[in-house]
Write an enzyme that holds these catalytic residues in place. Structure first.
Site: not given
Ligand code: MN
Length: 263
Positions: A119, A227, A229
């Site tokens: 990001c 993202h 994650e």
């Protein structure tokens, strides 16, 4: 062959000194977001936050102890970091964090150690290599789709399309995917050495980049605008978060082994 865990440096997120904050009043906090640490750990890397330089531990000294770098998301990039003034006070960003992360990118590249940007990490890579950003996609790009929605946060999703024949399409086994989207800045002018791997469908916003068409172990530099994650096992409709991380970790491990053989 080395038996220790590969050490993955995480760039710190900053909470600057805030006299109103109820804990650590007036102190600067450097922190790691938990799902980012877990994402790296699940691939076998030991996530270690790299603090700002202090005493004998310069950024270069810290980099020497790390095997790779993951740039976390978070605050906006300051337009001054790419030669512009903020068009709105809300888009002031975090210039100090930019300087810290740009120094990290330079030091890791000088050491030939892999870098993965998430990001804001993709954006700061572009700025570090000479590119510019949209300070706000919605107001600066005609026909832009929604890329951030505070209410649904990481549940906002959109389609991306890989560049034809790209490394990115190859490692994911396809061309068109869905990703989450939690950003309002984005790449405007791509830095000279970077290659676009994927774009947002309908507005063409850059969503994945690499240094050169295919990353090399000794100069591995990849960034994604979403993202990975934040993804959970329930997010089955999203692009798998594994291929990018495993390519990064493979490059990290090969660098560790090469250094071991060379020592
Ligand atoms: Mn997006």
């Amino acid at each position: 062959m080395s038996t220790r865990l590969p050490r993955v440096g995480l760039s710190a997120c900053f909470f600057h000194a805030d006299p109103q904050r109820p804990i650590f009043k007036g102190k600067t906090l450097l922190y790691v977001e938990e799902s980012m640490a877990h994402y790296v750990a699940q691939a076998g890397g030991l996530p270690l936050m790299i603090p700002t330089a202090a005493g004998a531990i310069s950024l270069e000294a810290a980099v020497a102890e790390m095997d790779g770098l993951v740039l976390q998301g978070g605050s906006d990039v300051c337009p001054r970091s790419y030669g512009e003034e903020p068009l709105d006070p809300r888009w002031e960003g975090d210039h100090l964090r930019d300087l810290y992360e740009i120094s990290l990118i330079r030091a890791f590249r000088a050491a030939g150690k892999p870098i993965l940007g998430i990001c804001r990490g993709l954006q700061v890579i572009n700025v570090a290599l000479g590119g510019t950003l949209f300070q706000d996609i919605t107001t600066q790009l005609d026909g832009a789709r929604e890329h951030r929605n505070w209410d649904v946060y990481d549940q906002l999703k959109h389609e991306i399309i890989c560049e034809p024949g790209s490394w990115f399409a190859k490692i994911h086994g396809g061309d068109s995917f869905t990703v989450n989207s939690v950003h309002h800045q984005g790449i405007k002018d791509l830095a000279p050495d970077l290659v676009v791997q994927a774009r947002s469908v309908s507005d063409g916003v850059v969503e994945a980049i690499s240094l050169g068409p295919e990353p090399k172990d000794d100069d591995f530099l990849v960034g994604v605008q979403w993202h990975p994650e934040f993804q959970t096992p329930e997010d089955r409709d999203l692009l798998s978060r594994e291929p990018i991380l495993s390519r990064f970790m493979d490059a990290v491990r090969r660098r560790v082994e090469a250094a071991h053989v060379g020592s």
